[in-house]
Design a protein around this motif. Sequence first.
Motif, PDB file in Angstrom:
ATOM      1  N   LEU A  61       0.845  -1.187   0.000  1.00 49.52           N
ATOM      2  CA  LEU A  61       0.000   0.000   0.000  1.00 49.52           C
ATOM      3  C   LEU A  61       0.876   1.231   0.000  1.00 49.52           C
ATOM      4  N   ASN A  62       0.395   2.280  -0.636  1.00 55.96           N
ATOM      5  CA  ASN A  62       1.094   3.551  -0.609  1.00 55.96           C
ATOM      6  C   ASN A  62       1.045   4.082   0.828  1.00 55.96           C
ATOM      7  N   GLY A  63       2.190   4.202   1.466  1.00 53.95           N
ATOM      8  CA  GLY A  63       2.271   4.520   2.888  1.00 53.95           C
ATOM      9  C   GLY A  63       1.388   5.665   3.345  1.00 53.95           C
ATOM     10  N   ALA A  64       1.344   6.733   2.540  1.00 53.74           N
ATOM     11  CA  ALA A  64       0.597   7.921   2.945  1.00 53.74           C
ATOM     12  C   ALA A  64      -0.897   7.639   3.066  1.00 53.74           C
ATOM     13  N   PHE A  65      -1.357   6.621   2.383  1.00 54.05           N
ATOM     14  CA  PHE A  65      -2.802   6.378   2.348  1.00 54.05           C
ATOM     15  C   PHE A  65      -3.179   5.037   2.967  1.00 54.05           C
ATOM     16  N   ALA A  66      -2.253   4.458   3.734  1.00 53.30           N
ATOM     17  CA  ALA A  66      -2.483   3.108   4.246  1.00 53.30           C
ATOM     18  C   ALA A  66      -3.134   3.107   5.621  1.00 53.30           C
ATOM     19  N   ASN A  67      -3.220   4.242   6.246  1.00 56.19           N
ATOM     20  CA  ASN A  67      -3.696   4.283   7.624  1.00 56.19           C
ATOM     21  C   ASN A  67      -4.700   5.402   7.786  1.00 56.19           C
ATOM     22  N   ALA A  68      -5.966   5.034   7.924  1.00 55.93           N
ATOM     23  CA  ALA A  68      -7.011   6.043   8.054  1.00 55.93           C
ATOM     24  C   ALA A  68      -7.199   6.482   9.499  1.00 55.93           C
ATOM     25  N   GLY A  69      -6.432   5.900  10.430  1.00 56.31           N
ATOM     26  CA  GLY A  69      -6.541   6.292  11.832  1.00 56.31           C
ATOM     27  C   GLY A  69      -7.740   5.680  12.530  1.00 56.31           C
ATOM     28  N   ARG A  70      -8.574   5.034  11.781  1.00 53.33           N
ATOM     29  CA  ARG A  70      -9.717   4.318  12.352  1.00 53.33           C
ATOM     30  C   ARG A  70      -9.793   2.985  11.631  1.00 53.33           C
ATOM     31  N   ALA A  71     -10.404   2.000  12.287  1.00 53.84           N
ATOM     32  CA  ALA A  71     -10.498   0.678  11.664  1.00 53.84           C
ATOM     33  C   ALA A  71     -11.383   0.727  10.436  1.00 53.84           C
ATOM     34  N   VAL A  72     -11.039  -0.093   9.461  1.00 49.07           N
ATOM     35  CA  VAL A  72     -11.878  -0.223   8.266  1.00 49.07           C
ATOM     36  C   VAL A  72     -13.263  -0.720   8.681  1.00 49.07           C
ATOM     37  N   THR A  73     -14.292  -0.146   8.106  1.00 50.47           N
ATOM     38  CA  THR A  73     -15.664  -0.573   8.401  1.00 50.47           C
ATOM     39  C   THR A  73     -15.965  -1.842   7.612  1.00 50.47           C
ATOM     40  N   ALA A  74     -16.595  -2.798   8.251  1.00 48.60           N
ATOM     41  CA  ALA A  74     -16.842  -4.095   7.599  1.00 48.60           C
ATOM     42  C   ALA A  74     -17.611  -3.914   6.305  1.00 48.60           C
ATOM     43  N   GLU A  75     -17.203  -4.674   5.314  1.00 45.24           N
ATOM     44  CA  GLU A  75     -17.862  -4.649   4.010  1.00 45.24           C
ATOM     45  C   GLU A  75     -19.345  -5.029   4.140  1.00 45.24           C
ATOM     46  N   SER A  76     -19.631  -5.934   5.070  1.00 44.10           N
ATOM     47  CA  SER A  76     -21.027  -6.362   5.253  1.00 44.10           C
ATOM     48  C   SER A  76     -21.914  -5.193   5.696  1.00 44.10           C
ATOM     49  N   ILE A  77     -21.304  -4.180   6.304  1.00 45.19           N
ATOM     50  CA  ILE A  77     -22.072  -2.995   6.739  1.00 45.19           C
ATOM     51  C   ILE A  77     -22.136  -1.958   5.612  1.00 45.19           C
ATOM     52  N   THR A  78     -20.957  -1.615   5.059  1.00 46.19           N
ATOM     53  CA  THR A  78     -20.929  -0.519   4.073  1.00 46.19           C
ATOM     54  C   THR A  78     -21.615  -0.880   2.763  1.00 46.19           C
ATOM     55  N   SER A  79     -21.671  -2.165   2.440  1.00 45.67           N
ATOM     56  CA  SER A  79     -22.281  -2.557   1.162  1.00 45.67           C
ATOM     57  C   SER A  79     -23.797  -2.701   1.277  1.00 45.67           C
ATOM     58  N   LYS A  80     -24.325  -2.468   2.489  1.00 49.22           N
ATOM     59  CA  LYS A  80     -25.776  -2.583   2.678  1.00 49.22           C
ATOM     60  C   LYS A  80     -26.380  -1.278   3.193  1.00 49.22           C
ATOM     61  N   TYR A  81     -25.589  -0.228   3.208  1.00 55.81           N
ATOM     62  CA  TYR A  81     -26.069   1.067   3.694  1.00 55.81           C
ATOM     63  C   TYR A  81     -25.506   2.111   2.733  1.00 55.81           C
ATOM     64  N   ASN A  82     -26.303   2.525   1.769  1.00 51.56           N
ATOM     65  CA  ASN A  82     -25.772   3.372   0.693  1.00 51.56           C
ATOM     66  C   ASN A  82     -26.693   4.533   0.365  1.00 51.56           C
ATOM     67  N   ASN A  83     -26.086   5.576  -0.175  1.00 48.36           N
ATOM     68  CA  ASN A  83     -26.859   6.653  -0.788  1.00 48.36           C
ATOM     69  C   ASN A  83     -26.660   6.544  -2.293  1.00 48.36           C
ATOM     70  N   PHE A  84     -27.728   6.292  -3.004  1.00 50.73           N
ATOM     71  CA  PHE A  84     -27.662   6.176  -4.467  1.00 50.73           C
ATOM     72  C   PHE A  84     -29.085   6.458  -4.936  1.00 50.73           C
ATOM     73  N   TYR A  85     -29.406   7.763  -4.984  1.00 54.57           N
ATOM     74  CA  TYR A  85     -30.792   8.199  -5.165  1.00 54.57           C
ATOM     75  C   TYR A  85     -31.412   7.749  -6.473  1.00 54.57           C
ATOM     76  N   GLU A  86     -30.572   7.432  -7.453  1.00 49.66           N
ATOM     77  CA  GLU A  86     -31.094   6.910  -8.716  1.00 49.66           C
ATOM     78  C   GLU A  86     -31.947   5.668  -8.476  1.00 49.66           C
ATOM     79  N   PHE A  87     -31.620   4.928  -7.398  1.00 56.20           N
ATOM     80  CA  PHE A  87     -32.333   3.680  -7.102  1.00 56.20           C
ATOM     81  C   PHE A  87     -33.314   3.841  -5.962  1.00 56.20           C
ATOM     82  N   GLY A  88     -33.497   5.052  -5.453  1.00 56.11           N
ATOM     83  CA  GLY A  88     -34.439   5.284  -4.367  1.00 56.11           C
ATOM     84  C   GLY A  88     -33.786   6.017  -3.217  1.00 56.11           C
ATOM     85  N   SER A  89     -34.610   6.622  -2.364  1.00 54.86           N
ATOM     86  CA  SER A  89     -34.065   7.457  -1.295  1.00 54.86           C
ATOM     87  C   SER A  89     -33.731   6.645  -0.045  1.00 54.86           C
ATOM     88  N   SER A  90     -34.055   5.356  -0.032  1.00 57.57           N
ATOM     89  CA  SER A  90     -33.718   4.500   1.100  1.00 57.57           C
ATOM     90  C   SER A  90     -32.218   4.183   1.084  1.00 57.57           C
TER      91      SER A  90
END
Length: 320
Positions: A61-90
């Motif tokens: 990983l490019n060192g400057a961008f390898a550490n966000a200072g917080r843990a990565v959020t689980a894919e199971s969470i981020t892939s099920k909670y989205n803003n994409f109004y083209e598909f609806g406001s939920s």
Amino acid sequence: MIYHRRPSWIMKENTVTDEAVFLNRRQIMAGMGAGAGLALLGTGAGAAMTPESPFSPRPGLNGAFANAGRAVTAESITSKYNNFYEFGSSKRISKEAQKLNTDDWVIEVGGMVNKPFRIGIEDLLKKTGTEERIYRHRCVEAWSMVVPWIGFPMRKLVDLAQPTSGAKYIVFETFMDTKVAKEQKASWYPWPYREGYTLAEAQNDLAFMVVGAYGKVLHKQFGAPLRVHMPWKYGFKSIKSIVKVSFTNKRPKGFWESLQNKEYGFWANVNPEYDHPRWSQATEKPLDSDERVPTLLYNGYAEQVAGLYAGNDQGRINWF
Ligand SMILES: Nc1nc2c(c(=O)[nH]1)N[C@H]1C(S)=C(S)[C@@H](COP(=O)(O)O)O[C@H]1N2
Ligand SMILES: [Mo]
């Protein structure tokens, strides 16, 4: 606290194999250059983290961008909670978004450029290469997440496009297809979704074009096959599923700014001291936590971007 949780992006051996096969099938490997995608997946598997140092940068990983200072959020969470109004406001549009067909995706580049052109996503990636970066994301609605994206610096797209000397802004547009995205039939919205930035912002090191996440080709609900991520700006600036890139000398109006310019401005830089008209921006709720955490100026990226706004007053930094 979330800090000592094992980052979810440490992939198991079998996952890596599966994804490599998947990437191959999508023929995106060629686009990712000399196995950049594979190398990435490989190092992900090999990088065993010690419990004492959960944030030591992942090899490769490019060192400057390898550490966000917080843990990565689980894919199971981020892939099920989205803003994409083209598909609806939920926020639960991940299933609906699978209707998007990303095969043979072509991006049109034009406006104030030396020579307008069209380019397929695989050809684009052959020219730009890819790298992985872990970025914080802060939505204007005060929720946040940390995602390991795969992509390339927006600067490379600017270089490829060769804007003319009079160009001052870059503007992106999302696809428009009411058969696929049913909310695009709602005429009160200024479709297609549009966002823009100054060329200085686009050429900042942090400005990123995203084609993958969690070591995979980008999920449709994340804005496949190509989206923006500007980690120091509120989330609505990070436009998804891009079909058009243009250059102009006239400041563009984004989708949300066109709808309600008192609430969604052009700059939209994260600032805990500048409240949204309807709520405080002082804190945020990480998607994987019940506790709120303080919001940071420029979402914690002040060192990289504050110089872009030197001389602007607080109001202008954030909105108009
Ligand atoms: N085309 C398009 N891009 C978009 C949006 C959208 O509705 N349509 N929502 C924005 C908002 S408000 C946020 S917070 C992020 C959400 O990205 P995510 O769903 O990948 O978390 O996408 C941004 N990009
Ligand atoms: Mo957002």
